[in-house]
Design an enzyme around this catalytic site. Structure first.
Site, PDB file in Angstrom:
ATOM      1  N   PRO A  86       0.817  -1.220   0.000  1.00 50.34           N
ATOM      2  CA  PRO A  86       0.000   0.000   0.000  1.00 50.34           C
ATOM      3  C   PRO A  86       0.849   1.269   0.000  1.00 50.34           C
ATOM      4  O   PRO A  86       0.347   2.346  -0.322  1.00 50.34           O
ATOM      5  CB  PRO A  86      -0.814  -0.102   1.294  1.00 50.34           C
ATOM      6  CG  PRO A  86      -0.729  -1.530   1.726  1.00 50.34           C
ATOM      7  CD  PRO A  86       0.575  -2.032   1.200  1.00 50.34           C
ATOM      8  N   GLU A  97       1.019  -7.400   8.405  1.00 48.62           N
ATOM      9  CA  GLU A  97       1.270  -5.981   8.683  1.00 48.62           C
ATOM     10  C   GLU A  97       2.437  -5.447   7.877  1.00 48.62           C
ATOM     11  O   GLU A  97       2.672  -4.252   7.841  1.00 48.62           O
ATOM     12  CB  GLU A  97       1.519  -5.759  10.174  1.00 48.62           C
ATOM     13  CG  GLU A  97       0.392  -6.254  11.055  1.00 48.62           C
ATOM     14  CD  GLU A  97      -0.983  -5.762  10.614  1.00 48.62           C
ATOM     15  OE1 GLU A  97      -1.148  -4.540  10.483  1.00 48.62           O
ATOM     16  OE2 GLU A  97      -1.878  -6.596  10.399  1.00 48.62           O
ATOM     17  N   ARG A 141      -0.457  -7.635 -21.408  1.00 50.57           N
ATOM     18  CA  ARG A 141      -1.225  -7.358 -22.629  1.00 50.57           C
ATOM     19  C   ARG A 141      -0.543  -6.332 -23.523  1.00 50.57           C
ATOM     20  O   ARG A 141      -0.931  -6.170 -24.673  1.00 50.57           O
ATOM     21  CB  ARG A 141      -2.656  -6.931 -22.284  1.00 50.57           C
ATOM     22  CG  ARG A 141      -2.743  -5.641 -21.519  1.00 50.57           C
ATOM     23  CD  ARG A 141      -4.142  -5.388 -21.006  1.00 50.57           C
ATOM     24  NE  ARG A 141      -5.094  -5.121 -22.085  1.00 50.57           N
ATOM     25  CZ  ARG A 141      -5.094  -4.015 -22.819  1.00 50.57           C
ATOM     26  NH1 ARG A 141      -4.200  -3.074 -22.590  1.00 50.57           N
ATOM     27  NH2 ARG A 141      -5.983  -3.846 -23.770  1.00 50.57           N
ATOM     28  N   ASP A 161      -6.881   2.014 -26.435  1.00 51.74           N
ATOM     29  CA  ASP A 161      -7.433   1.920 -25.106  1.00 51.74           C
ATOM     30  C   ASP A 161      -7.649   3.264 -24.461  1.00 51.74           C
ATOM     31  O   ASP A 161      -6.931   4.211 -24.680  1.00 51.74           O
ATOM     32  CB  ASP A 161      -6.507   1.121 -24.188  1.00 51.74           C
ATOM     33  CG  ASP A 161      -6.722  -0.350 -24.386  1.00 51.74           C
ATOM     34  OD1 ASP A 161      -7.793  -0.720 -24.855  1.00 51.74           O
ATOM     35  OD2 ASP A 161      -5.801  -1.109 -24.083  1.00 51.74           O
TER      36      ASP A 161
HETATM   37  C1  9D3 Z   1      -2.013  -0.901   9.121  1.00 55.71           C
HETATM   38  C2  9D3 Z   1      -1.991  -0.128   7.872  1.00 55.71           C
HETATM   39  N1  9D3 Z   1      -2.257  -0.901   6.638  1.00 55.71           N
HETATM   40  C3  9D3 Z   1      -1.583  -0.173   5.537  1.00 55.71           C
HETATM   41  C4  9D3 Z   1      -2.531   0.688   4.796  1.00 55.71           C
HETATM   42  C5  9D3 Z   1      -1.709  -2.257   6.756  1.00 55.71           C
HETATM   43  C6  9D3 Z   1      -1.844  -3.079   5.537  1.00 55.71           C
HETATM   44  C7  9D3 Z   1      -3.048  -3.234   4.896  1.00 55.71           C
HETATM   45  C8  9D3 Z   1      -3.174  -4.064   3.784  1.00 55.71           C
HETATM   46  C9  9D3 Z   1      -0.737  -3.759   5.072  1.00 55.71           C
HETATM   47  C10 9D3 Z   1      -0.865  -4.587   3.974  1.00 55.71           C
HETATM   48  C11 9D3 Z   1      -2.064  -4.742   3.350  1.00 55.71           C
HETATM   49  C12 9D3 Z   1      -2.171  -5.663   2.204  1.00 55.71           C
HETATM   50  N2  9D3 Z   1      -2.169  -4.944   0.928  1.00 55.71           N
HETATM   51  C13 9D3 Z   1      -1.196  -5.132   0.052  1.00 55.71           C
HETATM   52  O1  9D3 Z   1      -0.297  -5.888   0.322  1.00 55.71           O
HETATM   53  C14 9D3 Z   1      -1.212  -4.390  -1.185  1.00 55.71           C
HETATM   54  C15 9D3 Z   1      -2.101  -3.379  -1.678  1.00 55.71           C
HETATM   55  C16 9D3 Z   1      -3.261  -2.758  -1.130  1.00 55.71           C
HETATM   56  O2  9D3 Z   1      -3.731  -3.042  -0.022  1.00 55.71           O
HETATM   57  N3  9D3 Z   1      -3.887  -1.787  -1.879  1.00 55.71           N
HETATM   58  C17 9D3 Z   1      -3.442  -1.417  -3.103  1.00 55.71           C
HETATM   59  N4  9D3 Z   1      -2.374  -1.959  -3.657  1.00 55.71           N
HETATM   60  C18 9D3 Z   1      -1.720  -2.937  -2.934  1.00 55.71           C
HETATM   61  S1  9D3 Z   1      -0.357  -3.720  -3.457  1.00 55.71           S
HETATM   62  C19 9D3 Z   1      -0.216  -4.643  -2.109  1.00 55.71           C
END
Ligand code: 9D3
Length: 229
Positions: A88, A115, A153, A168
């Protein structure tokens, strides 16, 4: 183009690469997509890939050793992959980034979970950290599938018609125009006369106008350039 994906849930990635366009591209040898179970590089007898966070707190953190071992084994082969961590905190994926990734012959995608991932992975192993958008997923697996699809793609030959990729939405910065197919009247609702006229130039002008109109209405943020008139 080759993609290696490192995950503790390989089953989540079977479906998306075994259907439709990606399946055909794999069968034709245009895409080499390999999913790897991170536990293969975890130490026996417990095969742990995560541990409690230093400093305390809830949740678990991916240990560095299995990820380093996996990436070092997979990256030992040439061409060396560009190592991407899905998280994220990463740079937001868009069409420009998909095109950049296409330029990297080979991608190794690490799916985060829980986490997080030990910071030393980020500091010493990862080339780039990518998010697919501002929403919370359960892990990086579906994000990895999105990246493989968006980049795969674009590989020449993967789409039957090479003009499809250029036409696209987002390539020219506009949303798509409306589409219609038969019947010409469905429940009393008609197809625009222009599309039935057979005048190619007039149809093209209608589609361009409708694309701009749809973009202005639904995604005005995409129109901040001068190229659409
Ligand atoms: C405690 C704060 N959170 C961060 C915003 C913790 C957290 C939430 C979700 C840590 C990892 C995740 C899992 N998400 C991904 O690994 C992830 C992701 C996403 O949640 N949204 C958009 N793109 C991606 S790429 C990997």
């Amino acid at each position: 183009m080759r993609f290696d994906i490192l995950t503790i849930f390989p089953g989540m990635l079977e479906g998306p690469f075994s259907e439709s366009i990606l399946r055909r591209a794999r069968e034709r040898g245009l895409l080499d997509i390999r999913v790897h179970d991170l536990r293969r590089w975890a130490a026996s007898p417990h095969y742990r890939v995560d541990d409690v966070p230093y400093g305390g707190g809830a949740g678990m953190v991916f240990k560095p050793e299995p990820i380093f071992a996996a990436v070092e084994e997979l990256a030992g082969q040439l061409p060396r992959p560009w190592v991407v961590l899905l998280s994220p905190q990463g740079r937001r994926l868009d069409q420009a980034l998909a095109r950049e990734l296409l330029g990297r012959e080979r991608l190794l995608l690490i799916c985060g979970r829980y986490e997080g991932v030990d910071e030393r992975v980020r500091e010493h192993l990862v080339n780039e950290e990518i998010s697919i958008g501002d929403f919370v997923l359960s892990g990086g697996e579906l994000a990895a599938a999105v990246i493989v699809d968006a980049v795969g793609r674009l590989v020449p030959g993967v789409l039957g018609d090479p003009s499809s990729a250029e036409q696209d939405s987002f390539s020219d910065g506009l949303l798509d125009h409306p589409h219609y197919t038969r019947p010409a009247v469905f429940r009393g609702w008609t197809v625009p006369d222009t599309l039935l006229s057979g005048h190619h130039a007039i149809i093209e002008a209608w589609r361009q106008k409708e694309a701009v109109r749809a973009t202005r209405r639904k995604r005005p943020d995409l129109l901040n350039t001068t190229k659409h008139g």
